[in-house]
Write a protein that holds these residues in place. Structure first.
Motif, PDB file in Angstrom:
ATOM      1  N   PRO A  76     -17.246  16.450  54.867  1.00  0.00           N
ATOM      2  CA  PRO A  76     -16.470  15.443  53.277  1.00  0.00           C
ATOM      3  C   PRO A  76     -17.795  15.240  52.591  1.00  0.00           C
ATOM      4  N   VAL A  77     -17.941  15.885  51.467  1.00  0.00           N
ATOM      5  CA  VAL A  77     -19.074  15.258  50.690  1.00  0.00           C
ATOM      6  C   VAL A  77     -18.728  15.670  49.222  1.00  0.00           C
ATOM      7  N   ILE A  78     -19.364  14.147  48.326  1.00  0.00           N
ATOM      8  CA  ILE A  78     -18.758  14.344  47.147  1.00  0.00           C
ATOM      9  C   ILE A  78     -20.073  13.746  46.169  1.00  0.00           C
ATOM     10  N   THR A  79     -20.659  15.290  45.277  1.00  0.00           N
ATOM     11  CA  THR A  79     -21.893  14.778  44.817  1.00  0.00           C
ATOM     12  C   THR A  79     -22.087  14.603  43.525  1.00  0.00           C
ATOM     13  N   ILE A  80     -22.815  13.754  43.427  1.00  0.00           N
ATOM     14  CA  ILE A  80     -23.095  13.486  41.914  1.00  0.00           C
ATOM     15  C   ILE A  80     -24.211  13.708  41.334  1.00  0.00           C
ATOM     16  N   ARG A  81     -23.873  14.439  40.299  1.00  0.00           N
ATOM     17  CA  ARG A  81     -25.188  14.976  39.409  1.00  0.00           C
ATOM     18  C   ARG A  81     -25.391  13.704  38.067  1.00  0.00           C
ATOM     19  N   THR A  82     -26.231  14.563  37.146  1.00  0.00           N
ATOM     20  CA  THR A  82     -25.963  13.974  35.490  1.00  0.00           C
ATOM     21  C   THR A  82     -27.165  14.743  34.582  1.00  0.00           C
ATOM     22  N   PHE A  83     -26.573  14.598  33.001  1.00  0.00           N
ATOM     23  CA  PHE A  83     -27.841  14.971  32.741  1.00  0.00           C
ATOM     24  C   PHE A  83     -28.855  14.662  31.893  1.00  0.00           C
ATOM     25  N   SER A  84     -28.619  12.941  32.755  1.00  0.00           N
ATOM     26  CA  SER A  84     -29.658  12.471  31.578  1.00  0.00           C
ATOM     27  C   SER A  84     -31.100  12.758  31.514  1.00  0.00           C
ATOM     28  N   LYS A  85     -31.615  13.429  32.813  1.00  0.00           N
ATOM     29  CA  LYS A  85     -32.680  13.829  33.522  1.00  0.00           C
ATOM     30  C   LYS A  85     -33.233  14.865  33.253  1.00  0.00           C
ATOM     31  N   LEU A  86     -33.275  15.888  33.826  1.00  0.00           N
ATOM     32  CA  LEU A  86     -33.505  17.039  33.152  1.00  0.00           C
ATOM     33  C   LEU A  86     -32.288  18.054  32.463  1.00  0.00           C
ATOM     34  N   TYR A  87     -31.533  18.011  32.036  1.00  0.00           N
ATOM     35  CA  TYR A  87     -31.378  17.662  30.180  1.00  0.00           C
ATOM     36  C   TYR A  87     -31.495  17.163  29.115  1.00  0.00           C
ATOM     37  N   GLY A  88     -32.573  16.018  29.456  1.00  0.00           N
ATOM     38  CA  GLY A  88     -32.638  15.012  28.579  1.00  0.00           C
ATOM     39  C   GLY A  88     -31.487  14.930  27.156  1.00  0.00           C
ATOM     40  N   LEU A  89     -30.317  14.503  28.493  1.00  0.00           N
ATOM     41  CA  LEU A  89     -29.128  13.877  27.859  1.00  0.00           C
ATOM     42  C   LEU A  89     -29.045  12.332  28.089  1.00  0.00           C
ATOM     43  N   ALA A  90     -30.086  11.368  29.002  1.00  0.00           N
ATOM     44  CA  ALA A  90     -29.989  10.520  29.103  1.00  0.00           C
ATOM     45  C   ALA A  90     -29.053   9.458  27.747  1.00  0.00           C
ATOM     46  N   GLY A  91     -29.778   9.640  27.002  1.00  0.00           N
ATOM     47  CA  GLY A  91     -28.743   9.037  25.647  1.00  0.00           C
ATOM     48  C   GLY A  91     -27.284   8.958  25.802  1.00  0.00           C
ATOM     49  N   MET A  92     -26.705  10.369  25.902  1.00  0.00           N
ATOM     50  CA  MET A  92     -25.643  10.676  26.104  1.00  0.00           C
ATOM     51  C   MET A  92     -25.000  10.322  27.049  1.00  0.00           C
ATOM     52  N   ARG A  93     -25.221   9.678  28.022  1.00  0.00           N
ATOM     53  CA  ARG A  93     -23.989   9.408  29.073  1.00  0.00           C
ATOM     54  C   ARG A  93     -23.109  10.502  29.613  1.00  0.00           C
ATOM     55  N   VAL A  94     -23.748  11.526  30.586  1.00  0.00           N
ATOM     56  CA  VAL A  94     -22.889  12.129  31.004  1.00  0.00           C
ATOM     57  C   VAL A  94     -23.039  12.512  32.458  1.00  0.00           C
ATOM     58  N   GLY A  95     -22.125  12.116  33.316  1.00  0.00           N
ATOM     59  CA  GLY A  95     -22.703  12.421  34.592  1.00  0.00           C
ATOM     60  C   GLY A  95     -21.580  13.673  35.476  1.00  0.00           C
ATOM     61  N   TYR A  96     -21.232  13.840  36.347  1.00  0.00           N
ATOM     62  CA  TYR A  96     -20.041  14.175  37.223  1.00  0.00           C
ATOM     63  C   TYR A  96     -19.947  14.311  39.114  1.00  0.00           C
ATOM     64  N   ALA A  97     -18.778  14.539  39.063  1.00  0.00           N
ATOM     65  CA  ALA A  97     -18.929  14.496  40.306  1.00  0.00           C
ATOM     66  C   ALA A  97     -18.228  15.672  40.786  1.00  0.00           C
ATOM     67  N   MET A  98     -18.760  16.054  42.010  1.00  0.00           N
ATOM     68  CA  MET A  98     -18.043  17.520  42.639  1.00  0.00           C
ATOM     69  C   MET A  98     -17.786  17.399  44.057  1.00  0.00           C
ATOM     70  N   ALA A  99     -16.338  17.661  44.346  1.00  0.00           N
ATOM     71  CA  ALA A  99     -16.340  17.412  46.052  1.00  0.00           C
ATOM     72  C   ALA A  99     -15.135  18.779  46.200  1.00  0.00           C
ATOM     73  N   ASN A 100     -14.015  18.356  47.158  1.00  0.00           N
ATOM     74  CA  ASN A 100     -12.972  19.193  47.679  1.00  0.00           C
ATOM     75  C   ASN A 100     -11.699  18.872  46.460  1.00  0.00           C
ATOM     76  N   GLU A 101     -10.990  19.090  46.876  1.00  0.00           N
ATOM     77  CA  GLU A 101      -9.341  19.115  46.364  1.00  0.00           C
ATOM     78  C   GLU A 101      -9.437  17.274  46.668  1.00  0.00           C
ATOM     79  N   GLU A 102      -8.947  17.469  47.666  1.00  0.00           N
ATOM     80  CA  GLU A 102      -8.492  15.778  48.631  1.00  0.00           C
ATOM     81  C   GLU A 102      -9.759  14.312  48.358  1.00  0.00           C
ATOM     82  N   LEU A 103     -10.587  15.288  47.637  1.00  0.00           N
ATOM     83  CA  LEU A 103     -12.082  14.154  48.112  1.00  0.00           C
ATOM     84  C   LEU A 103     -11.725  13.633  46.352  1.00  0.00           C
ATOM     85  N   ILE A 104     -12.541  14.312  45.029  1.00  0.00           N
ATOM     86  CA  ILE A 104     -11.320  14.295  44.133  1.00  0.00           C
ATOM     87  C   ILE A 104     -10.911  13.734  43.428  1.00  0.00           C
ATOM     88  N   ARG A 105      -9.677  13.615  44.327  1.00  0.00           N
ATOM     89  CA  ARG A 105      -8.018  13.343  43.063  1.00  0.00           C
ATOM     90  C   ARG A 105      -7.817  11.769  43.134  1.00  0.00           C
TER      91      ARG A 105
END
Length: 370
Positions: free
Chosen positions: A217-246
């Motif tokens: 039962p894990v929700i994982t959070i990632r971002t495009f601000s660090k490695l991808y150099g898009l800090a000024g654009m503000r793009v982040g995402y979460a991924m999880a199983n269907e029940e947790l992400i809904r």
């Protein structure tokens, strides 16, 4: 008078204070150049392919963006091997943290995490009437999984693990993390904040992607601000199983990721060569800077990010001011309770060399103690 009308939980909040912006710093000083090594940005900037995609997207700025970022979710699905329906894309990882807590935490629910860490866990928990439960990190500045388990009770709703942790750069043992998930009570959801996860270079180290696939039962959070150099654009995402992400999909505001940012993120994922260039440059400069800092008598913690957590054996608030006078910005860690520590981002070779020179000049004038 107006404060009497505020939502009561807002009175308990402290505004987020980021590292001083380079442009703001330039306006406050007479320096022509400010080198910003306080906010863990990618010093090489975004991929040229991402820049080109964003420039094209600006010409379509009069159109609303894709409501659910379908193209990006499809790319992420292919990258991680998780169904595109099991993602939520929003306005940076901090927005995702807000969505997770708003989706799950009721008034009186507890959210457990270690400290020092990212302040937005505390702020967003308080905002919804939840109770932050802060557990100290271990002596080697890692999240203390046993202490987190000991802090869980019937009121606990979420446990948040920042891995790698900000500001310490440390990670927890992968197998210990799996054991931790197995021991979580059924009423508790784990949140893995992996904003710096792409910088982990250990062989066979498991990330949230693998734990989700294993059914935890894990929700994982990632971002495009660090490695991808898009800090000024503000793009982040979460991924999880269907029940947790809904619930995140239900809470998420419409058009939470703008058209230009979405285009840049999609193109950034395609430019694998540029990503490898960034990772290699970070690794080489990281090794160089660790050697130099230790030669200056500083204690450098093990890190798995694009920054260093350093005991500089002196008041780093004063040191930061001295370096600022030379055109360099670092992040003192006194706000986290570490007055002799600083968090310093890895810059380009040229930027890092200027920092080294400035530190040598300052060190020759200042004894290493407080």
């Amino acid at each position: 008078m107006s404060e009497n009308l505020w939502r009561s939980s807002v009175r308990n909040l402290e505004p987020y204070i980021p590292g001083e912006a380079a442009k703001e710093a330039e306006e406050q000083s007479k320096l022509n150049e400010i080198i910003r090594l306080a906010t863990n940005e990618n010093p090489l900037g975004p991929s040229p392919k991402a820049v080109e995609a964003m420039q094209k997207a600006v010409l379509e700025a009069h159109y609303y963006p894709d409501l659910t970022c379908l193209e990006l979710r499809n790319k992420l699905g292919s990258l991680h091997g998780i169904d595109p329906e099991n993602y939520v894309v929003a306005n940076g990882a901090d927005n995702i943290i807000n969505l997770v807590i708003a989706s799950y935490v009721n008034s009186g629910d507890e959210v457990v995490y270690c400290t020092p860490t990212f302040s937005e866990y505390n702020k967003n928990t308080l905002l919804v009437g939840g109770i932050p439960v802060e557990v100290p990190t271990t002596k080697d500045h890692k999240f203390d999984l046993e202490a987190i388990l000991d802090a869980i009770n019937e009121r606990t709703k979420l446990v948040i693990i920042c891995n790698p942790n900000n500001p310490t750069g440390t990670i927890v043992d992968g197998e210990e993390l799996r054991k931790f998930f197995k021991r979580l009570p059924k009423h508790v959801i784990a949140v893995l904040d992996e904003a710096y996860g792409e910088f982990i270079t250990l062989d066979h180290y498991l990330t949230g992607v693998e734990y989700i696939k294993e059914g935890f039962p894990v929700i994982t959070i990632r971002t495009f601000s660090k490695l991808y150099g898009l800090a000024g654009m503000r793009v982040g995402y979460a991924m999880a199983n269907e029940e947790l992400i809904r619930p995140l999909q239900m809470v998420r505001e419409p058009f939470a990721c703008n058209r230009v940012a979405h285009a840049g993120a999609v193109a950034a994922l395609d430019d694998v060569e540029y990503k490898e260039k960034v990772l290699l440059g970070n690794k080489l400069e990281m090794e160089k800077m660790i050697t130099v800092f230790r030669s200056l008598g500083y204690k450098v913690e093990e890190t798995h990010t694009n920054f260093l957590f350093i005991d500089m054996k002196q008041d780093t608030s004063k040191l930061a001011k001295d370096l600022f006078s030379k055109g360099l910005i670092i992040r003192p860690c006194s706000a986290w309770g570490y007055p002799t520590y600083a968090r310093i981002s890895i810059g380009t070779a040229k930027q890092n060399d200027k920092l080294i020179k400035a530190l040598e000049e300052v060190s020759s004038q200042t004894p290493h103690h407080i």
